[in-house]
Design an enzyme around this catalytic site. Sequence first.
Site, mmCIF file in Angstrom:
data_model
loop_
_atom_site.group_PDB
_atom_site.id
_atom_site.type_symbol
_atom_site.label_atom_id
_atom_site.label_comp_id
_atom_site.label_asym_id
_atom_site.label_seq_id
_atom_site.Cartn_x
_atom_site.Cartn_y
_atom_site.Cartn_z
ATOM 1 N N ASP A 77 0.819 -1.214 0.000
ATOM 2 C CA ASP A 77 0.000 0.000 0.000
ATOM 3 C C ASP A 77 0.857 1.270 0.000
ATOM 4 O O ASP A 77 2.061 1.228 0.245
ATOM 5 C CB ASP A 77 -0.952 0.015 1.199
ATOM 6 C CG ASP A 77 -0.208 -0.039 2.544
ATOM 7 O OD1 ASP A 77 0.877 -0.669 2.611
ATOM 8 O OD2 ASP A 77 -0.706 0.556 3.514
ATOM 9 N N GLU A 137 0.432 -1.417 5.800
ATOM 10 C CA GLU A 137 1.511 -0.892 6.645
ATOM 11 C C GLU A 137 1.314 0.596 6.944
ATOM 12 O O GLU A 137 1.607 1.072 8.044
ATOM 13 C CB GLU A 137 2.861 -1.103 5.941
ATOM 14 C CG GLU A 137 4.082 -0.871 6.836
ATOM 15 C CD GLU A 137 4.559 0.569 6.900
ATOM 16 O OE1 GLU A 137 5.326 0.899 7.821
ATOM 17 O OE2 GLU A 137 4.170 1.377 6.034
HETATM 18 ZN ZN LIG Z 1 5.328 4.988 4.238
#
Ligand SMILES: [Zn+2]
Length: 370
Positions: A77, A137
């Site tokens: 992501d 994340e």
């Molecule tokens: Zn980052």
Amino acid sequence: MDLKLWTEELRQLVNVDCGTATISGVAQVAETLAALWKKEGWHCENVDLGAAVGPGLLVTNKLQSEHYDVLLIGHLDTVFPAGTVAQRPMSQDDARIYGPGTSDMKSGLLNILWAMRGMDKSDLQRLSIAVAMNPDEETGSVHSHRWLGDLAKRSRQVLVCEAARADGSLVNARKGLAGYALTFTGVAAHAGNDPEKGRSAITALAHSILAINALADAERGTTLNVGVVNGGDAANIVAPWASAVVDLRFWENSEDERVHRALLEMCEKGFMEGVTTTITRLNHKPAMAISAQTEALMRLVEQAGERENVKISWKAVGGGSDANYTAALGVPTLDGFGPIGAGFHSPAEYLEIASVEPRIRLLRRVVSML
Ligand SMILES: [Zn+2]
């Protein structure tokens, strides 16, 4: 290496809106990567981490291994909202590549693939390697850190492939962090007629700020920041409510425990008679600290750097990554094995083209020496 091919593969990964919330985009990146890995003969598995996020992707060289010699980690992501790619798709000049997620961390994901592509057959037969790519994340790996933790516990070491720092340093320590919300409940009263009947939540809040600041330990790098405060309804009302949001950062997990306990005790006791305080921990990431085993892994990376003629330097940084979770489990973990980049989370994000090839060689060499 064929830098042109590398760049074209990077473009496929960068020119997809894949902010954590853009689940279809994250899934598309996972699919693109899985196709590339399958071509190399690796096993790919989509991992369902719940409906709130895209899939995780687990890639292994040996089907159904119980234990791994190394776990390589990267995230699928970015922080950027849908529409970003249309505004500023991947671009480049002689020295740098730009675009959303180029160095945070599509280039890191790609470098793992390229490092493994060029590995000796004998090393691939000898070693059991897992590559875990998570979809969330950038929002704290809330849905994936248990999955990553389970994999890490079955691995001898973890290499996280976030970008190397702007000066080329790898990362051997990261601060941990925790966020807290405090709410203060007092008693409202007319500020002119009968202030003595009121209990000011704002006054309690004021006391709490100084007490919270006093928990910091500059020498150890433990900091607390009361970053947001709210409270009260009008100047002529003794405030019946107030709230605060606190950010805690620490290098040592024992400091996290000390401050956490102190905050709970302080809030339980209250900051002023007649005002109750509640506290909630909003988020938490342990510190990535250096253990003796990490030191040994650092020495190995330095040797690999010597052999590949890549200068190795280390940095301890304030920001967290998935390395924090795996290091806190006691699994030796190092970070920063992607190409050199900077400007993360902003339009200034870039990666240094000249660093791509040496960092692929470095990662390959490190893995081959495990
Ligand atoms: Zn980052």
